[in-house]
Each structure stands twice: as structure tokens, then as C-alpha cells.
Design an enzyme around this catalytic site. Structure first.
Site, mmCIF file in Angstrom:
data_model
loop_
_atom_site.group_PDB
_atom_site.id
_atom_site.type_symbol
_atom_site.label_atom_id
_atom_site.label_comp_id
_atom_site.label_asym_id
_atom_site.label_seq_id
_atom_site.Cartn_x
_atom_site.Cartn_y
_atom_site.Cartn_z
ATOM 1 N N ARG A 76 -25.854 -30.615 12.305
ATOM 2 C CA ARG A 76 -26.796 -30.781 13.409
ATOM 3 C C ARG A 76 -28.238 -30.628 12.928
ATOM 4 O O ARG A 76 -29.142 -31.306 13.400
ATOM 5 C CB ARG A 76 -26.476 -29.767 14.513
ATOM 6 C CG ARG A 76 -25.163 -30.101 15.215
ATOM 7 C CD ARG A 76 -24.759 -29.038 16.196
ATOM 8 N NE ARG A 76 -25.742 -28.798 17.221
ATOM 9 C CZ ARG A 76 -25.814 -27.686 17.951
ATOM 10 N NH1 ARG A 76 -24.929 -26.723 17.747
ATOM 11 N NH2 ARG A 76 -26.730 -27.532 18.857
ATOM 12 N N GLN A 107 -33.908 -24.792 26.640
ATOM 13 C CA GLN A 107 -32.623 -24.274 26.140
ATOM 14 C C GLN A 107 -32.304 -24.908 24.794
ATOM 15 O O GLN A 107 -31.326 -24.538 24.158
ATOM 16 C CB GLN A 107 -31.505 -24.634 27.126
ATOM 17 C CG GLN A 107 -31.697 -24.075 28.515
ATOM 18 C CD GLN A 107 -30.735 -24.734 29.499
ATOM 19 O OE1 GLN A 107 -29.579 -24.326 29.615
ATOM 20 N NE2 GLN A 107 -31.210 -25.747 30.202
ATOM 21 N N ASN A 108 -33.122 -25.881 24.390
ATOM 22 C CA ASN A 108 -32.793 -26.641 23.182
ATOM 23 C C ASN A 108 -33.115 -25.850 21.920
ATOM 24 O O ASN A 108 -34.090 -25.098 21.877
ATOM 25 C CB ASN A 108 -33.537 -27.968 23.178
ATOM 26 C CG ASN A 108 -33.116 -28.849 24.336
ATOM 27 O OD1 ASN A 108 -32.106 -28.572 24.987
ATOM 28 N ND2 ASN A 108 -33.886 -29.877 24.612
ATOM 29 N N VAL A 109 -32.296 -26.086 20.913
ATOM 30 C CA VAL A 109 -32.471 -25.388 19.639
ATOM 31 C C VAL A 109 -32.988 -26.348 18.568
ATOM 32 O O VAL A 109 -32.998 -26.018 17.391
ATOM 33 C CB VAL A 109 -31.141 -24.724 19.192
ATOM 34 C CG1 VAL A 109 -30.695 -23.659 20.179
ATOM 35 C CG2 VAL A 109 -30.033 -25.764 18.997
ATOM 36 N N HIS A 125 -32.706 -20.239 23.679
ATOM 37 C CA HIS A 125 -31.462 -20.160 22.914
ATOM 38 C C HIS A 125 -31.686 -20.210 21.407
ATOM 39 O O HIS A 125 -30.760 -20.510 20.660
ATOM 40 C CB HIS A 125 -30.503 -21.279 23.351
ATOM 41 C CG HIS A 125 -30.015 -21.129 24.768
ATOM 42 N ND1 HIS A 125 -29.441 -22.159 25.482
ATOM 43 C CD2 HIS A 125 -30.023 -20.053 25.598
ATOM 44 C CE1 HIS A 125 -29.116 -21.721 26.692
ATOM 45 N NE2 HIS A 125 -29.454 -20.461 26.789
ATOM 46 N N CYS A 153 -30.454 -15.945 2.534
ATOM 47 C CA CYS A 153 -31.889 -15.715 2.660
ATOM 48 C C CYS A 153 -32.569 -15.978 1.313
ATOM 49 O O CYS A 153 -32.162 -15.415 0.292
ATOM 50 C CB CYS A 153 -32.133 -14.276 3.102
ATOM 51 S SG CYS A 153 -33.896 -13.856 3.072
ATOM 52 N N GLY A 193 -33.020 -32.816 32.122
ATOM 53 C CA GLY A 193 -31.954 -33.030 31.138
ATOM 54 C C GLY A 193 -31.068 -31.841 30.875
ATOM 55 O O GLY A 193 -30.659 -31.626 29.737
ATOM 56 N N THR A 194 -30.767 -31.093 31.939
ATOM 57 C CA THR A 194 -29.812 -29.996 31.757
ATOM 58 C C THR A 194 -28.688 -30.136 32.772
ATOM 59 O O THR A 194 -28.930 -30.532 33.917
ATOM 60 C CB THR A 194 -30.469 -28.605 31.869
ATOM 61 O OG1 THR A 194 -29.452 -27.605 31.701
ATOM 62 C CG2 THR A 194 -31.194 -28.389 33.183
#
Ligand code: BJW
Length: 255
Positions: A76, A107-109, A125, A153, A193-194
Site C-alpha cells: 500500500r 481517516q486516511n493514512v 488513523h 528503525c 468519501g467515508t
């Protein structure tokens, strides 16, 4: 601005946006659909067709099979890296310039709002471009690992998890406070768009309506949030948002 662009936006909706002094926007995966980023509840494609996203976005799934989870997130991440913000993201950048008080709660990542140029962005989120150290919780940037390996890391070598919020996890407190404040103080909440299925984000439009705000939804289909909406603008965000801005402020429409 075309006749077609103005036709889909009622005059009263455009006027409400034009007159609003404080606007809160809640976005979901649908705003990035026209950038080629799959929505969360659409069928996953190819390799991922046999997984339900809901089953992958949990701490239990990560504990059970971190390699599988990381493969999904790295896939993704690459998809998002190749995507570009669309006319819907850009219309919200323009809206921020036009409204005295503006908060974009997403809410989009995928980080596409920030890449588009939006400034007052609250990421409820998290962000899949970042990792979080498993040992001390620090949020870090990281490079894609060699195939089949998990990211670590770059500073300490600690193992990472994606810096996103999974089901059953608390949302970042600072983000949640900012989102609630925006919902309770806006004159208008734009819900874009949710599916309105995932809480606590899905509770924000009701919070805004109870505090006296008008609610406007942009989505191709009805959702559980539609009954709250004073206006439901049907269509894709990349078409409807520029048309809404064009009708409200006389800006150029991408339509
Ligand atoms: C277009 C379009 C175009 C298509 N233009 N539109 C209250 C009631 C019931 C349950 C709960 C509750 N409070 C809490 C819960 C539990 C749970 C929950 O909500 N469950 C429900 C599903 C039943 N919530 C949580 O666990 C949350 N944590 C929490 O509340 O902590 C406290 C607590 C803990 C334990 C118990 C109780 C309380 C955390 C939620 C985290 C959500 N995380 C995910 C994954 C993020 C990482 C990742 O991406 O991998 O976030 S799940 C997923 O759903 C993702 C999304 O942000 C989120 C919302 O999805 P979204 O954006 O709405 O996408 P879709 O795909 O669903 O919809 C797309 C829409 O776009 C559709 O409507 C299309 O029509 C539309 N569309 N093309 C415009 N071109």
C-alpha cells in the site's frame, strides 16, 4: 466553470459553504479513490483478493503474522507513493484558503492531503508512510526493506510496526481532541468519501449537527451518515468538490 459543474450542486449548498465562517471536513478513503488508492471496503485486488481488510487491520493480525502485515502495508505504501493528489484533494486546499477557520480531519493514512498542500490536517488513523518503534513507541521514517524482510528503525535498528490505528486501538489523543473541537465549533461539516462505519470518526458529523452545524455529504452512494446531511451531493469527490467550490466561490472547476 461549466453548466454541468454547477448543475450537480444546489445553490443553497453552495451558499452555505460560501457563508460559513468555520468549516470542518471529515474525509475517508473515497477522496483518494480517483488517485488510484483503493478504498478500504472495496474488494482488494490481485495478491490481496483473499484477505478482508478488516481482518488485517488489527493488532492480533500483526502479532500472528507480522511479515504478512508488513507485506500488505509495504504494498500500500508503494501504491500511495506512486499516486498523486486529485482534484478533490486540491479543492480542499483551495477551501482552506477561503474560510477563516478550517480543519481537515482525515481517516486516511495515505498522506495525500498534506502532499496536496492542506495545512490544518488532523490524521485520526495515523500515516502508513511512517513506522512506530516497537520498543519505545517513537514514530520514525523508514526505507523499504529488502524483499521478505521487515522494516527497522534507521537510527536504532529497533523493529517497527506501521504508524496506523488498528481496530481496538485508541486514536491519538491530540488528534481526537482537535477533531472534536473542530466538529463542535464549525458552522458547516463537509463529509467526503467515508462509509461512516468506523467509530469514533463516524460520530463526528452527529457531534457537529448537535452543536448546530449544517452537514454536507459528498459520496456516490448513501451512507449511514446521509440522514444527518442537510445536503447529499452524489458523485465522486474529484468532480463534486471542484464543482462545489466553483459554485460557491467562482473558482475554476475541474469538471
Ligand atoms: C467515494 C468515491 C469517490 C468511493 N468519491 N467517495 C462505536 C460503535 C460501534 C463500534 C465502535 C464504536 N466505537 C469504537 C468501536 C470499535 C471500532 C469500530 O468502529 N468498529 C466498527 C467497524 C463496528 N473502532 C475502533 O476500534 C477504533 N478505536 C477505538 O474506538 O478505540 C477505543 C475503543 C477500543 C476498544 C473498544 C472500544 C473502544 C479504531 C478504529 C481504527 C480504524 N482503522 C482503520 C485502518 C487504518 C490503517 C489502515 O489503513 O490499514 O482505518 S479501519 C479503516 O476504516 C481505516 C479507515 O480510515 C476506516 C474508515 O474507512 P473509510 O475511510 O470510511 O473507507 P471505506 O472504504 O469504508 O468507505 C469509502 C467510501 O468512499 C464509501 O462510502 C464509498 O461509497 C466512497 N467513495 N469512491 C467520494 N470517488
Amino acid at each position: 466553470m461549466t453548466a454541468h459543474a454547477t448543475a450537480r450542486v444546489p445553490e443553497a449548498a453552495a451558499r452555505a459553504l460560501q457563508e460559513a465562517r468555520s468549516v470542518a471536513v471529515l474525509t475517508g478513503a473515497g477522496i483518494s479513490a480517483e488517485s488510484g488508492v483503493p478504498t478500504f471496503r472495496d474488494a482488494q485486488t490481485g495478491l490481496w483478493a483473499r484477505y478482508r481488510a478488516e481482518d488485517l487491520a488489527t493488532p492480533e493480525a500483526f502479532a500472528r503474522d507480522p511479515v504478512l502485515l508488513w507485506n500488505w502495508y509495504l504494498w500500500r505504501r508503494r501504491l500511495v507513493g506512486e499516486a498523486a493528489p486529485n482534484a478533490g484533494h486540491l479543492a480542499l486546499v483551495e477551501l482552506e484558503r477561503r474560510v477563516p477557520a478550517f480543519t481537515l480531519v482525515t481517516q486516511n493514512v495515505d498522506g495525500l492531503h498534506r502532499r496536496a498542500g492542506s495545512r490544518a490536517v488532523v490524521e485520526l488513523h495515523g500515516c502508513l508512510l511512517q513506522g512506530r518503534r516497537l520498543d519505545d513507541g517513537a514514530v520514525v521514517e523508514f526505507e523499504d526493506p529488502p524483499a521478505g524482510q521487515m522494516p527497522v528503525c534507521p537510527q536504532t535498528g529497533a523493529r517497527l510496526r506501521p504508524n496506523v490505528v488498528w481496530f481496538g486501538e485508541m486514536l491519538p489523543a491530540v488528534a481526537m481532541v482537535a477533531a472534536r473541537e473542530a466538529a463542535e465549533s464549525c458552522d458547516l461539516m463537509l463529509v467526503v468519501g467515508t462509509s461512516g462505519l468506523v467509530y469514533p470518526a463516524a460520530g463526528l458529523p452527529a457531534m457537529a449537527a448537535e452543536a448546530g452545524a449544517k452537514v454536507m455529504e459528498v459520496n456516490p452512494v448513501d451512507t449511514p451518515l446521509t440522514p444527518l446531511a442537510d445536503w447529499a451531493l452524489r458523485g465522486g469527490a474529484a468532480t463534486v468538490l471542484p464543482a462545489l467550490l466553483a459554485r460557491a466561490f467562482g473558482t475554476a472547476s475541474a469538471d
